[in-house]
Design a protein around this motif. Structure first.
Motif, PDB file in Angstrom:
ATOM      1  N   ALA A 179      16.039 -66.920   5.488  1.00 23.73           N
ATOM      2  CA  ALA A 179      14.951 -67.107   6.451  1.00 23.73           C
ATOM      3  C   ALA A 179      14.632 -68.584   6.668  1.00 23.73           C
ATOM      4  N   LYS A 180      14.864 -69.422   5.675  1.00 17.35           N
ATOM      5  CA  LYS A 180      14.563 -70.849   5.821  1.00 17.35           C
ATOM      6  C   LYS A 180      15.493 -71.529   6.823  1.00 17.35           C
ATOM      7  N   HIS A 181      16.567 -70.873   7.211  1.00 17.40           N
ATOM      8  CA  HIS A 181      17.491 -71.419   8.197  1.00 17.40           C
ATOM      9  C   HIS A 181      17.271 -70.814   9.587  1.00 17.40           C
ATOM     10  N   ILE A 182      16.121 -70.168   9.779  1.00 17.88           N
ATOM     11  CA  ILE A 182      15.800 -69.542  11.066  1.00 17.88           C
ATOM     12  C   ILE A 182      14.601 -70.253  11.694  1.00 17.88           C
ATOM     13  N   ILE A 228       4.712 -62.106  10.447  1.00 16.35           N
ATOM     14  CA  ILE A 228       6.064 -62.625  10.244  1.00 16.35           C
ATOM     15  C   ILE A 228       6.102 -63.585   9.059  1.00 16.35           C
ATOM     16  N   VAL A 229       5.117 -64.474   8.983  1.00 16.52           N
ATOM     17  CA  VAL A 229       5.091 -65.451   7.897  1.00 16.52           C
ATOM     18  C   VAL A 229       4.832 -64.779   6.553  1.00 16.52           C
ATOM     19  N   GLN A 230       4.003 -63.748   6.528  1.00 17.09           N
ATOM     20  CA  GLN A 230       3.754 -63.021   5.281  1.00 17.09           C
ATOM     21  C   GLN A 230       5.023 -62.345   4.783  1.00 17.09           C
ATOM     22  N   ASN A 286       9.396 -68.542   4.454  1.00 19.35           N
ATOM     23  CA  ASN A 286      10.186 -69.748   4.705  1.00 19.35           C
ATOM     24  C   ASN A 286      10.656 -69.886   6.147  1.00 19.35           C
ATOM     25  N   ILE A 287      10.297 -68.947   7.001  1.00 18.58           N
ATOM     26  CA  ILE A 287      10.714 -69.025   8.400  1.00 18.58           C
ATOM     27  C   ILE A 287       9.849 -70.049   9.132  1.00 18.58           C
ATOM     28  N   THR A 288      10.354 -70.570  10.236  1.00 20.32           N
ATOM     29  CA  THR A 288       9.576 -71.470  11.086  1.00 20.32           C
ATOM     30  C   THR A 288       9.359 -70.803  12.439  1.00 20.32           C
ATOM     31  N   ILE A 289       8.114 -70.825  12.919  1.00 24.21           N
ATOM     32  CA  ILE A 289       7.769 -70.250  14.218  1.00 24.21           C
ATOM     33  C   ILE A 289       7.339 -71.382  15.140  1.00 24.21           C
TER      34      ILE A 289
END
Length: 263
Positions: free
Chosen positions: A215-218, A233-235, A239-242
């Motif tokens: 997820a950190k690469h999305i 989504i963050v919960q 590690n995702i970025t929006i």
């Protein structure tokens, strides 16, 4: 060894949102309130409608990044939300807003320094994007963002995911997914213009996880989001970025129908 390219991302919106001057606060207003005074938010852990962008960002965390707000973006948002807008104007303004989001999304990708020689023989120290980036659109509305990405990156590869609600359970269900074979080693720009509940994106990220992508690469590219959608989504994937242009309780869920002319 892969590096975490998201932790050190610059966010051009941070300086804007850290400023709580009346001039900036005025630009956070979108919808007229009813005659009754808005009640203060009772639950500090959940975004509520009368909060400012800074409050919402503080609650959701640094994973949520907003484009720097200016009058050009506000006008595009207004035209897209206006029910009297013709489809031609709608598509034109949507494409412009998509291009702005895509450009900022590309700005979040990793790059390396390089030196080139100019036509006059001088050396110029610049940067170049690292290889291994790709896009993934969540069908069907996410396909509206594909051309904007191709306009900026002519040779970029784009995967697709089709997710629809199951008629019996009403849960998001994956019907189709096709990605580059080495998706697990790429940085992915996930495209979905409207984040309402966040369920569709959550299911899409799960599919990408199953294919080995962290997820950190999305980087999730969207135009509009609700506080609930972004927080959900963050919960699920901390590690995702929006990246989006606006977070508001009322999302223009008519976007896909208006854009493709199926309304």
């Amino acid at each position: 060894m892969e590096t975490d390219f998201i932790e050190n991302m610059p966010c051009h919106n941070q300086q804007l949102n850290n400023s709580e001057s009346p001039e900036h606060a005025a630009k956070h207003v979108r919808f007229a309130r009813s005659s009754a005074a808005a009640e203060p938010c009772q639950d500090d852990t959940k975004p509520c409608e009368n909060q400012t962008m800074s409050d919402i960002q503080r609650q959701i965390g640094p994973q949520l990044k907003l484009l720097p707000l200016n009058d050009q973006i506000r006008e595009l948002q207004t035209i897209i939300r206006d029910k009297t807008t013709s489809r031609g104007d709608f598509v034109f303004c949507a494409d412009r807003l998509i291009r702005l989001v895509v450009e900022e999304g590309l700005n979040q990708l990793p790059y390396s320094e390089c030196t080139v020689t100019t036509p006059t023989g001088h050396k110029y120290e610049g940067v170049k994007f690292e290889k291994g980036n790709c896009g993934v659109s969540i069908m069907r509305s996410g396909e509206a963002m594909e051309q904007g990405l191709r306009d900026c990156c002519r040779s970029i590869r784009i995967g697709k995911i089709l997710i629809q609600s199951d008629e019996e359970t009403q849960k998001a269900k994956v019907y189709y997914a096709k990605f580059p074979p080495d998706i697990s080693r790429r940085k992915v720009l996930l495209m979905y213009p409207i984040l309402s509940t966040g369920n569709t994106v959550i299911e899409a990220v799960r599919v990408l996880n199953e294919h080995g992508l962290l997820a950190k690469h999305i980087i999730l590219l969207s135009l509009f989001s609700t506080p609930h959608g972004a927080q959900s989504i963050v919960q699920e994937f901390p590690n995702i970025t929006i990246l989006t242009t606006e977070v508001h309780a009322v999302a223009p869920t008519h976007f896909g129908q208006r854009y493709f002319g199926t309304d």
